[in-house]
Design an enzyme around this catalytic site. Structure first.
Site, PDB file in Angstrom:
ATOM      1  N   ASP A 296      11.094 -21.404 -63.379  1.00  0.00           N
ATOM      2  CA  ASP A 296      11.807 -20.543 -62.438  1.00  0.00           C
ATOM      3  C   ASP A 296      10.872 -19.425 -62.011  1.00  0.00           C
ATOM      4  O   ASP A 296       9.775 -19.263 -62.561  1.00  0.00           O
ATOM      5  CB  ASP A 296      13.064 -19.976 -63.124  1.00  0.00           C
ATOM      6  N   LEU A 470      16.153 -17.337 -58.408  1.00  0.00           N
ATOM      7  CA  LEU A 470      17.049 -18.476 -58.156  1.00  0.00           C
ATOM      8  C   LEU A 470      16.303 -19.738 -57.758  1.00  0.00           C
ATOM      9  O   LEU A 470      16.682 -20.436 -56.823  1.00  0.00           O
ATOM     10  CB  LEU A 470      18.106 -18.103 -57.094  1.00  0.00           C
ATOM     11  N   HIS A 471      15.220 -20.037 -58.494  1.00  0.00           N
ATOM     12  CA  HIS A 471      14.431 -21.223 -58.207  1.00  0.00           C
ATOM     13  C   HIS A 471      14.281 -22.124 -59.436  1.00  0.00           C
ATOM     14  O   HIS A 471      13.174 -22.525 -59.794  1.00  0.00           O
ATOM     15  CB  HIS A 471      13.040 -20.808 -57.705  1.00  0.00           C
ATOM     16  N   PRO A 472      15.385 -22.501 -60.105  1.00  0.00           N
ATOM     17  CA  PRO A 472      15.271 -23.377 -61.279  1.00  0.00           C
ATOM     18  C   PRO A 472      14.786 -24.758 -60.861  1.00  0.00           C
ATOM     19  O   PRO A 472      15.164 -25.271 -59.811  1.00  0.00           O
ATOM     20  CB  PRO A 472      16.695 -23.421 -61.832  1.00  0.00           C
TER      21      PRO A 472
END
Length: 552
Positions: A296, A470-472
């Site tokens: 992330d 918010l980049h899993p």
């Protein structure tokens, strides 16, 4: 299989699911069913479609899965909130609408792993171009006829002009297009906004083809598990009012994202056998990489107060919101028609890295992602964070209950590299925001403030204040080693038939930037792999590579 069997059941009507539904249903002989656990993205829903309304869905159970991490050991035991879209369009219906491909060398890194040779930049570029309608102009790097309309900038306000001057005063370059020849540098950003409205994956890919007789979309439909007959997926079990129901499928494609897809695999008996047995889950296929390698981006806001009333803060005030809403509803103009993330850039923290490892988004207002703001009336900020941290985490179910959120462990700030790059990121942000170009506006740093200066103080502040970008990704990664989950040539789950995954979980490494664009590229490419189409020809277009010997 029955006569009512679907050729493809897509679990998740988010970014990748919408793109796949479009491409797979283009063949009228196939039957495609999309199952979305959340609500529809109704046309009247202003909080989705008005770009400036993006803060409202986040944290709202009507739009957001509302995940939290486990207590993060290097962040004072904090549970980090993690929004994920629970609505048609998925996170593309609630995200910041920033369109960034990442750096071409991200895909060279992907291709450097065994078995991943056809995921290099040359093979990915034609799929990026196929999906794009770049209004700034199509060329050898950018597409002009795809469903994703991309508007750039405009980033022309006094604060944006000061920002572009300041980065140059600090010694950093401008670039024509962060998605083109040279990512490194600062520029106006491409955004998924068209004619003043959010253009989500659902609006770009799914709604235009909803009338196809071979395509069915069901919202508010929760999938409990994938049904497997031996090593073949034969359908899914969905929750119903009178009990679970079975939907038959020749192919099941998981598009739930980096959290939901590994969760559903584990609930279906696919994952680490020892861990599943401990929870009482019947093991179908021992695949220990499921849910591992979670990656992330973490970010903070460096905020300054402004001497001049030039920020967009007045538009955020309750007394002004009716006028903002009126202008947007009737004219699609004004502060409601922008996401405010109109510009930013990418730089290298030092000459030891081959390509940018730090990302900056500039906003002409001092405000948090959830809409809360500091005491200053007028202000501005940059969002900043490292792009390829070597911290790794995991997604693991905690019970057989399909409605129980899995345990998310990101391990933010757990590595020496991560902490070193955080120091570079924040010091560089301060360097930029205190250049002469900002002198007419700079009324002092609000956050973190002048009391945060030493290495120890900076890391402590990050641990206390940072939020996820918010980049899993990467929890069902492609590859051929023992810990990989997917075959990169087919997107099939290794060792199983009729079951594939297409979403951010398939990345081997998180890309350098926001991940929506790479997810859509993966979906476009996966559609050809799934249908057995001849892949688009690779385009070996030269791109910028930093040359330390040449000083640039």
């Amino acid at each position: 299989m029955t006569d009512n069997t679907y050729d493809f059941v897509i679990v998740g009507g988010g970014s990748a699911g919408c793109a796949l539904a479009n491409r797979l249903s283009a063949d009228p002989s196939t039957r495609v069913l999309v199952l979305e656990a959340g609500r529809s993205d109704y046309k009247w829903d202003v909080f989705i479609h008005m770009p400036a309304g993006l803060a409202t869905p986040i944290g709202n159970k009507l739009y957001d899965w509302k995940y939290e991490s486990e207590p993060e050991p290097h962040m004072n035991g904090r549970k980090v909130y993690h929004a994920r879209g629970k609505v048609l369009g998925g996170s593309s219906s609630i995200n910041g609408m920033i369109f960034q491909r990442g750096n071409p060398l991200d895909y060279e890194r992907w291709a450097g792993d065994a078995g991943m040779g056809r995921w290099d930049y040359a093979h990915c570029l034609p799929y990026f171009k196929r999906m794009e309608n770049c209004l700034a102009g199509a060329d050898e790097f950018r597409g002009g006829e795809g469903p994703l309309v991309l508007e750039r900038g405009p980033a022309t306000s006094p604060l944006f002009r000061a920002f572009f001057e300041a980065v140059q005063e600090a010694g950093y370059p401008l670039t024509d297009d962060v998605n083109g020849y040279k990512q490194e540098g600062f520029a106006a950003f491409d955004r998924n906004i068209h004619r003043g409205r959010r253009l989500s994956a659902a609006r770009a890919y799914l709604h235009p083809v909803m009338n196809r007789p071979n395509l069915e979309v069901r919202c508010n439909t929760f999938v409990n598990r994938v049904l497997l007959d031996g090593t073949r997926a034969v359908g899914v079990e969905v929750a119903g009012r009178t009990g679970p129901k079975q939907i038959d499928a020749r192919e099941v494609i998981l598009c739930g994202g980096a959290i939901n897809s590994p969760q559903l695999l584990q609930l279906s008996g696919v994952g680490n056998a020892t861990e599943l047995e401990a929870l009482g889950v019947g093991v179908v296929h021992d695949l220990p990489g499921v849910g591992e390698h979670l990656q992330d981006h973490l970010e903070v806001y460096i905020q300054y107060a402004s001497k001049q009333p030039v920020s967009v803060a007045p538009a955020m005030k309750w007394r002004n919101r009716p006028w903002v809403g009126f202008k947007w509803l009737f004219f699609r103009t004004g502060p409601g028609a922008t996401n405010h993330f109109e510009a930013g850039g990418f730089i290298r923290g030092d000459d030891e890295v081959a390509y940018p490892n730090l990302m900056y988004h500039f906003l002409p207002v001092a405000i948090r992602y959830d809409g809360s703001s500091p005491a200053a009336d007028h202000g501005y900020q940059v969002h900043v964070g490292p792009m390829y941290s070597d911290a790794r985490g995991s997604v693991k179910i905690i019970s057989k209950d399909s409605r129980a959120h899995p345990a998310l462990r990101f391990n933010y700030l757990s590595t020496e590299q991560d902490r070193r790059e955080w120091l570079q990121a924040i010091r560089t942000a301060r360097e930029i925001l205190t250049q002469p170009a900002f002198e007419p506006f700079n009324a002092g740093e609000i956050s973190p403030g002048p009391s945060v200066e030493t290495d120890e103080e900076i890391i402590a502040w990050v641990a206390h204040d940072a939020e996820t970008a918010l980049h899993p990704s990467c929890t069902c990664r492609m590859g051929v080693d023992e810990m990989s989950v997917l075959d990169p040539e087919s997107m099939r789950v290794r060792g199983l038939e009729g079951l594939r995954v297409v979403d951010a979980s398939v990345f081997p490494y998180v890309t350098n930037g926001n991940i929506y664009a790479p997810v859509m590229m993966v979906a476009e490419k996966a559609a050809d792999l799934i249908l057995g189409n001849t892949p688009l020809e690779p385009e070996r277009t030269p791109f910028y590579r930093h040359d330390p010997a040449a000083g640039g």
